[in-house]
Design a protein around this motif. Structure first.
Motif, PDB file in Angstrom:
ATOM      1  N   ARG A 100       5.239  -2.351   4.662  1.00 10.72           N
ATOM      2  CA  ARG A 100       4.654  -1.883   3.600  1.00 10.72           C
ATOM      3  C   ARG A 100       3.343  -2.447   2.929  1.00 10.72           C
ATOM      4  NH1 ARG A 100       9.854  -4.507   2.783  1.00 10.72           N
ATOM      5  NH2 ARG A 100      11.595  -3.285   2.016  1.00 10.72           N
ATOM      6  N   GLY A 101       3.012  -3.171   3.897  1.00 12.85           N
ATOM      7  CA  GLY A 101       1.190  -3.824   3.563  1.00 12.85           C
ATOM      8  C   GLY A 101       0.804  -4.824   4.267  1.00 12.85           C
ATOM      9  N   LEU A 102       0.663  -5.811   3.581  1.00 17.20           N
ATOM     10  CA  LEU A 102      -0.062  -7.152   3.779  1.00 17.20           C
ATOM     11  C   LEU A 102       0.951  -8.225   3.359  1.00 17.20           C
ATOM     12  CD1 LEU A 102      -3.656  -6.488   3.445  1.00 17.20           C
ATOM     13  CD2 LEU A 102      -2.574  -6.528   5.680  1.00 17.20           C
ATOM     14  N   SER A 103       1.369  -9.233   4.295  1.00 17.92           N
ATOM     15  CA  SER A 103       1.681 -10.695   4.063  1.00 17.92           C
ATOM     16  C   SER A 103       1.128 -11.597   5.002  1.00 17.92           C
ATOM     17  CB  SER A 103       3.337 -10.524   4.273  1.00 17.92           C
ATOM     18  OG  SER A 103       4.014 -11.523   3.837  1.00 17.92           O
ATOM     19  N   GLY A 104       2.118 -12.736   5.014  1.00 19.10           N
ATOM     20  CA  GLY A 104       1.372 -13.919   5.765  1.00 19.10           C
ATOM     21  C   GLY A 104       0.761 -14.988   4.823  1.00 19.10           C
ATOM     22  N   PRO A 105       0.474 -16.105   5.101  1.00 19.90           N
ATOM     23  CA  PRO A 105       0.103 -17.373   4.164  1.00 19.90           C
ATOM     24  C   PRO A 105      -1.170 -17.005   3.251  1.00 19.90           C
ATOM     25  CG  PRO A 105       0.883 -18.221   5.955  1.00 19.90           C
ATOM     26  CD  PRO A 105       0.786 -16.787   6.391  1.00 19.90           C
TER      27      PRO A 105
ATOM     28  N   PHE B 173       0.769  -1.217  -0.029  1.00 25.64           N
ATOM     29  CA  PHE B 173      -0.021  -0.006   0.008  1.00 25.64           C
ATOM     30  C   PHE B 173       0.793   1.118   0.034  1.00 25.64           C
ATOM     31  CE2 PHE B 173      -2.393  -3.313   1.529  1.00 25.64           C
ATOM     32  CZ  PHE B 173      -3.842  -3.294   1.277  1.00 25.64           C
ATOM     33  N   SER B 174       0.608   2.068  -0.983  1.00 18.14           N
ATOM     34  CA  SER B 174       1.654   3.208  -1.091  1.00 18.14           C
ATOM     35  C   SER B 174       1.726   4.208   0.164  1.00 18.14           C
ATOM     36  CB  SER B 174       1.234   3.964  -2.369  1.00 18.14           C
ATOM     37  OG  SER B 174       0.077   4.316  -2.381  1.00 18.14           O
ATOM     38  N   ASP B 175       0.458   4.248   0.950  1.00 20.96           N
ATOM     39  CA  ASP B 175       0.295   5.095   1.828  1.00 20.96           C
ATOM     40  C   ASP B 175       1.060   4.275   3.203  1.00 20.96           C
ATOM     41  OD1 ASP B 175      -1.562   3.097   2.595  1.00 20.96           O
ATOM     42  OD2 ASP B 175      -3.079   4.495   2.762  1.00 20.96           O
ATOM     43  N   LYS B 176       1.573   3.348   3.060  1.00 17.74           N
ATOM     44  CA  LYS B 176       2.151   2.498   4.208  1.00 17.74           C
ATOM     45  C   LYS B 176       1.254   2.473   5.539  1.00 17.74           C
ATOM     46  CE  LYS B 176       6.720   2.843   2.753  1.00 17.74           C
ATOM     47  NZ  LYS B 176       8.082   3.214   3.202  1.00 17.74           N
ATOM     48  N   ARG B 177      -0.247   2.263   5.177  1.00 14.35           N
ATOM     49  CA  ARG B 177      -1.110   2.558   6.282  1.00 14.35           C
ATOM     50  C   ARG B 177      -1.053   1.437   7.206  1.00 14.35           C
ATOM     51  NH1 ARG B 177      -6.779   0.982   3.405  1.00 14.35           N
ATOM     52  NH2 ARG B 177      -7.408   1.409   5.559  1.00 14.35           N
ATOM     53  N   PHE B 178      -0.262   0.199   7.036  1.00 16.03           N
ATOM     54  CA  PHE B 178      -0.318  -0.553   8.191  1.00 16.03           C
ATOM     55  C   PHE B 178       1.134  -0.633   9.025  1.00 16.03           C
ATOM     56  CE2 PHE B 178      -3.284  -2.776   5.100  1.00 16.03           C
ATOM     57  CZ  PHE B 178      -4.376  -2.417   6.293  1.00 16.03           C
ATOM     58  N   ALA B 179       1.924   0.439   8.527  1.00 17.32           N
ATOM     59  CA  ALA B 179       3.295   0.509   9.184  1.00 17.32           C
ATOM     60  C   ALA B 179       3.106   0.227  10.760  1.00 17.32           C
ATOM     61  CB  ALA B 179       4.292   1.514   8.690  1.00 17.32           C
ATOM     62  N   PRO B 180       2.250   1.223  11.471  1.00 14.93           N
ATOM     63  CA  PRO B 180       2.264   0.876  12.698  1.00 14.93           C
ATOM     64  C   PRO B 180       2.078  -0.354  13.442  1.00 14.93           C
ATOM     65  CG  PRO B 180       1.012   2.915  11.955  1.00 14.93           C
ATOM     66  CD  PRO B 180       1.440   2.001  10.835  1.00 14.93           C
ATOM     67  N   LEU B 181       1.329  -1.249  12.307  1.00 15.16           N
ATOM     68  CA  LEU B 181       1.079  -2.609  12.710  1.00 15.16           C
ATOM     69  C   LEU B 181       2.052  -3.656  12.412  1.00 15.16           C
ATOM     70  CD1 LEU B 181      -2.675  -2.771  11.807  1.00 15.16           C
ATOM     71  CD2 LEU B 181      -1.898  -2.593  14.116  1.00 15.16           C
ATOM     72  N   SER B 182       3.230  -3.207  12.146  1.00 11.71           N
ATOM     73  CA  SER B 182       4.183  -4.047  11.433  1.00 11.71           C
ATOM     74  C   SER B 182       4.617  -5.226  12.376  1.00 11.71           C
ATOM     75  CB  SER B 182       5.366  -3.268  10.998  1.00 11.71           C
ATOM     76  OG  SER B 182       6.523  -4.054  10.387  1.00 11.71           O
ATOM     77  N   GLY B 183       4.303  -6.381  11.818  1.00  9.25           N
ATOM     78  CA  GLY B 183       4.869  -7.508  12.812  1.00  9.25           C
ATOM     79  C   GLY B 183       3.644  -8.150  13.595  1.00  9.25           C
ATOM     80  N   THR B 184       2.325  -7.624  13.422  1.00  9.90           N
ATOM     81  CA  THR B 184       1.220  -8.215  13.917  1.00  9.90           C
ATOM     82  C   THR B 184       0.527  -9.040  12.923  1.00  9.90           C
ATOM     83  OG1 THR B 184       0.754  -5.771  14.986  1.00  9.90           O
ATOM     84  CG2 THR B 184      -1.294  -7.552  14.799  1.00  9.90           C
ATOM     85  N   SER B 185      -0.033  -9.888  13.699  1.00 11.37           N
ATOM     86  CA  SER B 185      -0.628 -11.238  12.579  1.00 11.37           C
ATOM     87  C   SER B 185      -1.997 -11.567  13.429  1.00 11.37           C
ATOM     88  CB  SER B 185       0.413 -12.344  12.521  1.00 11.37           C
ATOM     89  OG  SER B 185       0.592 -13.044  13.770  1.00 11.37           O
ATOM     90  N   ALA B 186      -2.651 -12.234  12.341  1.00  9.50           N
ATOM     91  CA  ALA B 186      -4.205 -12.608  13.197  1.00  9.50           C
ATOM     92  C   ALA B 186      -4.473 -13.728  12.118  1.00  9.50           C
ATOM     93  CB  ALA B 186      -5.147 -11.520  13.032  1.00  9.50           C
ATOM     94  N   PRO B 187      -5.379 -14.527  12.209  1.00 12.82           N
ATOM     95  CA  PRO B 187      -5.868 -15.544  11.573  1.00 12.82           C
ATOM     96  C   PRO B 187      -7.204 -14.977  10.915  1.00 12.82           C
ATOM     97  CG  PRO B 187      -6.531 -16.097  13.924  1.00 12.82           C
ATOM     98  CD  PRO B 187      -5.523 -15.119  14.037  1.00 12.82           C
ATOM     99  N   GLY B 188      -7.315 -15.458   9.789  1.00  9.63           N
ATOM    100  CA  GLY B 188      -8.491 -14.492   8.799  1.00  9.63           C
ATOM    101  C   GLY B 188      -8.398 -15.167   7.804  1.00  9.63           C
TER     102      GLY B 188
END
Length: 392
Positions: A229-234, A196-211
């Motif tokens: 930078r955005g979203l990752s995980g399986p 995401f160009s706005d790096k909106r999830f930078a404050p959450l970096s390292g946080t994960s949740a099942p979904g």
């Protein structure tokens, strides 16, 4: 120098093919060591196949193409090979099989197999040119500062796709295939984090949740990881194969659909509990804090009507997001698309344009899900080509 078969690329597919192609096989690679993708796979333990591997787990312009190879050399066949070499393994999740030890065990197994089959392996060897003279292939190789000319009856392209260029990935297989009349479908990074160009999830970096992550009619239930930078995980890596620029993805942070009932029951027992405190029992606290302004998460549980709880849980189950891009080939685990299967035999992997030309593995327009599926395609397609060469 004359050989029966020259295989370009000592990755998973190339080594598997070399182990089955018969005498007179030469396998080459530009790298210092074979099987680099195997080495780094699965955090160094190699997610080498999946118990559930089947044609439905693969993307291709022709979804039927992979069926022949996958059904003739299955995950059970590879497990038999692993067992013969004394490699122990375990299932992690969703049928994903990993070595109990380290991934170099798989590389050593394949090297032993190809050596036993009489194949030669040349490393730090690059391709300078490929021609066909009507009778066979003429390949110019650069090795140890010398130009070596090789004549081969069969040529196997096993150099993979464009993913992870830092490991030397190039479009060599595509270039050679085009030279011999093959089409190449559009290629793009797959099994890759979304950005995401706005790096909106930078404050959450390292946080994960099942979904659950959904896009274009497909959904995957696994972990979602928020990054700088955005979203990752399986779940995100999986859905990235179905996402295209401009598409929305939809996240469901309550895929089991139990959160509404849980909040309503808790409201009756402990209505004075703060809403965000209660939500943080079911979702990461940092994520709840991040969503609080957007969803208006204020007050105690007792303050929330059924309609309000329905609104909150509905938003958590239907979170629409529009990524601006992906991290690209730099971190993509595989390449989506590749050499068009219309020009290949699904049984032998041989070209319909040039007899003796075989194309296997990631270079082909067959791309698996995350979780050992792409290695299974490498084993199956490599075996199919090797078996066809040896028995042909």
């Amino acid at each position: 120098m004359d050989v029966v078969t020259l295989i370009l690329g000592a990755g998973a597919a190339g080594m598997m093919c070399a182990a089955h192609a018969g005498p007179g096989t030469l396998l080459i690679d530009h790298a210092k060591n074979p099987g680099e993708k195997i080495r780094i796979s699965g955090g160094g333990r190699c997610n080498f196949t999946n118990l559930h591997a089947g044609p439905e787990n693969f993307l291709s312009a022709n979804p039927h193409f992979c069926k022949s190879a996958l059904t003739r050399y299955t995950q059970w066949d590879f497990l038999d090979l692993v067992a013969r070499h004394g490699i122990t393994w375990h299932e992690k999740t969703l049928g994903q099989l990993f070595c109990d030890g380290k991934s170099p065990q798989i590389i050593a197994m394949l090297r032993d197999e190809l050596t036993a089959a009489g194949a030669d392996l040349w490393l730090q060897t690059s391709v300078a040119g490929v021609e066909h003279d009507g009778n066979g292939f003429r390949i110019a190789l650069d090795r140890e500062g010398q130009r070596v000319s090789v004549r081969a009856r069969n040529l196997v392209l096993a150099t993979g796709g464009k993913s992870i260029p830092a490991m030397g990935a190039t479009g060599l297989a595509y270039d050679i295939a085009r030279k011999f009349g093959h089409d190449v479908t559009d290629t793009r990074p797959a099994l890759v984090p979304l950005t995401f160009s706005d790096k909106r999830f930078a404050p959450l970096s390292g946080t994960s949740a099942p979904g659950r992550a959904a896009c274009n009619g497909t959904a995957f239930d696994e972990a979602i990881l928020f990054t700088h930078r955005g979203l990752s995980g399986p779940a995100i890596l999986q859905i990235s194969s179905y996402w295209r620029e401009g598409d929305e993805i939809v996240l469901d942070l309550d895929p089991a659909g139990t959160l509404f009932d849980t909040l309503r029951d808790q409201r009756q027992r402990e209505g004075r509990r703060n809403l965000t405190t209660e939500l943080a029992r079911h979702l990461p606290a940092r994520l709840v804090e991040h969503l609080a302004p957007e969803l208006g998460l204020t007050g105690n549980l007792a303050d929330q009507s059924d309609a309000r709880l329905t609104e909150i849980t509905g938003a958590l189950r239907n979170w629409h997001l529009k990524p601006t891009g992906s991290e690209g080939y730099r971190t993509a685990e595989v390449t989506l698309g590749g050499i068009d299967t219309a020009g290949l035999s699904s049984k032998t992997m041989m070209s319909s344009h040039v007899p003796g030309l075989y194309i296997i593995g990631e270079a082909v327009d067959v791309t698996g899900w995350l979780g050992g599926y792409n290695f299974q395609w490498a084993w199956s397609s490599g075996w199919a080509a090797g078996h066809a060469i040896r028995t042909g």
